[in-house]
Design a protein around this motif. Structure first.
Motif, PDB file in Angstrom:
ATOM      1  N   ASP A  42       0.746  -1.194  -0.078  1.00 13.37           N
ATOM      2  CA  ASP A  42      -0.106  -0.065   0.001  1.00 13.37           C
ATOM      3  C   ASP A  42       0.725   1.383  -0.145  1.00 13.37           C
ATOM      4  OD1 ASP A  42      -2.151  -1.826   0.119  1.00 13.37           O
ATOM      5  OD2 ASP A  42      -2.534  -1.481   2.453  1.00 13.37           O
ATOM      6  N   GLY A  43       0.653   2.069  -0.803  1.00 16.76           N
ATOM      7  CA  GLY A  43       1.383   3.269  -0.913  1.00 16.76           C
ATOM      8  C   GLY A  43       2.394   3.302  -1.987  1.00 16.76           C
ATOM      9  N   GLY A  44       2.763   2.257  -2.466  1.00 17.62           N
ATOM     10  CA  GLY A  44       3.818   2.143  -3.577  1.00 17.62           C
ATOM     11  C   GLY A  44       4.954   1.240  -2.998  1.00 17.62           C
ATOM     12  N   GLY A  45       5.891   0.876  -3.927  1.00 17.38           N
ATOM     13  CA  GLY A  45       7.024   0.141  -3.689  1.00 17.38           C
ATOM     14  C   GLY A  45       8.067   0.981  -3.860  1.00 17.38           C
ATOM     15  N   ASN A  75       6.338   1.528   3.516  1.00 14.62           N
ATOM     16  CA  ASN A  75       5.170   1.002   2.992  1.00 14.62           C
ATOM     17  C   ASN A  75       4.938  -0.518   3.461  1.00 14.62           C
ATOM     18  OD1 ASN A  75       4.678   3.681   2.324  1.00 14.62           O
ATOM     19  ND2 ASN A  75       4.951   3.513   0.087  1.00 14.62           N
ATOM     20  N   LYS A  76       6.049  -1.251   3.147  1.00 14.32           N
ATOM     21  CA  LYS A  76       6.057  -2.650   3.349  1.00 14.32           C
ATOM     22  C   LYS A  76       5.684  -2.798   4.800  1.00 14.32           C
ATOM     23  CE  LYS A  76       9.401  -4.984   0.600  1.00 14.32           C
ATOM     24  NZ  LYS A  76      10.561  -5.752   0.584  1.00 14.32           N
ATOM     25  N   ARG A  77       6.250  -2.299   5.846  1.00 12.01           N
ATOM     26  CA  ARG A  77       5.991  -2.477   7.258  1.00 12.01           C
ATOM     27  C   ARG A  77       4.462  -2.374   7.551  1.00 12.01           C
ATOM     28  NH1 ARG A  77      11.128  -0.346   7.356  1.00 12.01           N
ATOM     29  NH2 ARG A  77      10.248   1.724   7.848  1.00 12.01           N
ATOM     30  N   THR A  78       4.141  -1.185   7.136  1.00 11.58           N
ATOM     31  CA  THR A  78       2.536  -0.632   7.286  1.00 11.58           C
ATOM     32  C   THR A  78       1.651  -1.387   6.594  1.00 11.58           C
ATOM     33  OG1 THR A  78       2.837   1.054   5.763  1.00 11.58           O
ATOM     34  CG2 THR A  78       3.681   1.605   8.107  1.00 11.58           C
ATOM     35  N   THR A  79       1.834  -2.154   5.531  1.00 12.40           N
ATOM     36  CA  THR A  79       0.791  -2.912   4.777  1.00 12.40           C
ATOM     37  C   THR A  79       0.436  -4.336   5.446  1.00 12.40           C
ATOM     38  OG1 THR A  79       1.724  -2.078   2.765  1.00 12.40           O
ATOM     39  CG2 THR A  79       0.344  -4.122   2.626  1.00 12.40           C
ATOM     40  N   PRO A  80      -0.781  -4.256   6.044  1.00 14.01           N
ATOM     41  CA  PRO A  80      -1.104  -5.506   6.631  1.00 14.01           C
ATOM     42  C   PRO A  80      -1.243  -6.665   5.788  1.00 14.01           C
ATOM     43  CG  PRO A  80      -3.268  -3.935   6.056  1.00 14.01           C
ATOM     44  CD  PRO A  80      -1.946  -3.255   5.538  1.00 14.01           C
ATOM     45  N   GLY A  81      -0.919  -7.960   6.377  1.00 11.41           N
ATOM     46  CA  GLY A  81      -0.993  -9.074   5.691  1.00 11.41           C
ATOM     47  C   GLY A  81      -0.026  -9.611   4.654  1.00 11.41           C
ATOM     48  N   LEU A  82       1.524  -8.875   4.973  1.00 10.12           N
ATOM     49  CA  LEU A  82       2.503  -9.551   4.363  1.00 10.12           C
ATOM     50  C   LEU A  82       3.212 -10.626   5.181  1.00 10.12           C
ATOM     51  CD1 LEU A  82       4.183  -6.142   2.975  1.00 10.12           C
ATOM     52  CD2 LEU A  82       2.420  -7.954   1.683  1.00 10.12           C
ATOM     53  N   ALA A  83       3.580 -11.475   4.203  1.00  6.51           N
ATOM     54  CA  ALA A  83       4.240 -12.648   4.862  1.00  6.51           C
ATOM     55  C   ALA A  83       5.739 -12.303   5.287  1.00  6.51           C
ATOM     56  CB  ALA A  83       4.065 -13.712   3.994  1.00  6.51           C
ATOM     57  N   ARG A  84       6.015 -12.921   6.191  1.00  5.61           N
ATOM     58  CA  ARG A  84       7.490 -12.897   6.827  1.00  5.61           C
ATOM     59  C   ARG A  84       8.233 -14.027   6.497  1.00  5.61           C
ATOM     60  NH1 ARG A  84       8.579  -8.447  10.272  1.00  5.61           N
ATOM     61  NH2 ARG A  84       6.715  -7.367  11.063  1.00  5.61           N
ATOM     62  N   SER A  85       9.539 -13.828   6.196  1.00  9.30           N
ATOM     63  CA  SER A  85      10.420 -14.880   5.664  1.00  9.30           C
ATOM     64  C   SER A  85      11.056 -15.286   6.970  1.00  9.30           C
ATOM     65  CB  SER A  85      11.411 -14.710   4.594  1.00  9.30           C
ATOM     66  OG  SER A  85      12.188 -13.657   5.160  1.00  9.30           O
ATOM     67  N   ARG A  89       8.043  -9.849   3.166  1.00  6.46           N
ATOM     68  CA  ARG A  89       7.918 -10.336   1.666  1.00  6.46           C
ATOM     69  C   ARG A  89       6.565  -9.495   1.166  1.00  6.46           C
ATOM     70  NH1 ARG A  89      13.100 -11.126   0.596  1.00  6.46           N
ATOM     71  NH2 ARG A  89      14.124 -12.925   1.590  1.00  6.46           N
ATOM     72  N   THR A  90       6.808  -8.952   0.064  1.00  2.00           N
ATOM     73  CA  THR A  90       5.688  -8.660  -0.561  1.00  2.00           C
ATOM     74  C   THR A  90       4.765  -9.812  -1.139  1.00  2.00           C
ATOM     75  OG1 THR A  90       6.671  -8.175  -2.170  1.00  2.00           O
ATOM     76  CG2 THR A  90       5.949  -6.376  -0.705  1.00  2.00           C
ATOM     77  N   GLY A  91       5.705 -10.940  -1.909  1.00  3.77           N
ATOM     78  CA  GLY A  91       5.159 -12.126  -2.109  1.00  3.77           C
ATOM     79  C   GLY A  91       4.432 -11.961  -3.513  1.00  3.77           C
ATOM     80  N   THR A  92       3.603 -12.923  -4.031  1.00  4.76           N
ATOM     81  CA  THR A  92       3.398 -13.195  -5.386  1.00  4.76           C
ATOM     82  C   THR A  92       1.746 -13.531  -5.198  1.00  4.76           C
ATOM     83  OG1 THR A  92       5.366 -14.163  -6.057  1.00  4.76           O
ATOM     84  CG2 THR A  92       3.214 -14.219  -7.466  1.00  4.76           C
ATOM     85  N   ALA A  93       0.977 -12.836  -5.990  1.00  2.00           N
ATOM     86  CA  ALA A  93      -0.449 -13.010  -6.295  1.00  2.00           C
ATOM     87  C   ALA A  93      -0.630 -13.874  -7.692  1.00  2.00           C
ATOM     88  CB  ALA A  93      -1.308 -11.730  -6.389  1.00  2.00           C
ATOM     89  N   PHE A  94      -1.521 -14.780  -7.788  1.00  2.00           N
ATOM     90  CA  PHE A  94      -1.882 -15.426  -8.771  1.00  2.00           C
ATOM     91  C   PHE A  94      -2.995 -15.352  -9.272  1.00  2.00           C
ATOM     92  CE2 PHE A  94       1.423 -17.526  -6.388  1.00  2.00           C
ATOM     93  CZ  PHE A  94       2.345 -18.189  -7.346  1.00  2.00           C
TER      94      PHE A  94
END
Length: 149
Positions: free
Chosen positions: A55-58, A70-80, A86-91
């Motif tokens: 959210d807010g741009g990469g 923006n990565k830290r404040t975006t809810p629902g991102l997975a952690r490695s 990790r922003t991850g991948t959407a299919f």
């Protein structure tokens, strides 16, 4: 500029090969497109992979510091394992009717066989609710579609 006699141009137009876009570049043969008689005679199923953007741009758009925030404040991102976000991948699973070009799409976090077989089932239900009865399904040989389900 390439000029042809008027009679030749009429013949090429009648055969639908008067434009280079109507020809296969490799063979020079006219393009053969398959067409189906009615909606539902064939639906095409496929999966496309996209990188998630916080959210807010990469970082490539807003800079490294703001992108990390923006990565830290975006809810629902997975952690490695090393605790980095990790922003991850959407299919994007798409089902397109080959006659009408009406599309049904769902976004999922994976492309496993379970997901890949559930999406067409829901799509067929969706098409049926709109009066389209599906006769055939076409997919590529992606790993998710080669399951025995």
């Amino acid at each position: 500029m390439f000029m042809v006699a008027p009679r030749t141009a009429a013949v090429l137009t009648r055969c639908r090969i008067n434009r280079l876009t109507h020809l296969d570049r490799v063979t020079g043969e006219p393009l053969r497109r398959y067409e189906h008689p009615h909606p539902g005679s064939l639906i095409h199923v496929d999966v496309t992979k996209f990188g998630n953007i916080p959210d807010g741009g990469g970082h490539r758009f807003v800079g490294r510091q703001q992108g990390d925030h923006n990565k830290r404040t975006t809810p629902g991102l997975a952690r490695s394992a090393d605790r980095n976000l990790r922003t991850g991948t959407a299919f994007l699973h798409t089902v397109i009717d080959e006659r009408s070009r009406v599309a049904y799409a769902e976004i999922h976090a994976d492309e496993t066989a379970v997901t890949a077989t559930a999406v067409p089932r829901r799509a067929i239900t969706w098409f049926t609710a709109r009066g389209v009865s599906v006769e055939r399904v076409l997919s590529d040989n992606g790993s998710a579609y080669r399951s025995h389900a």
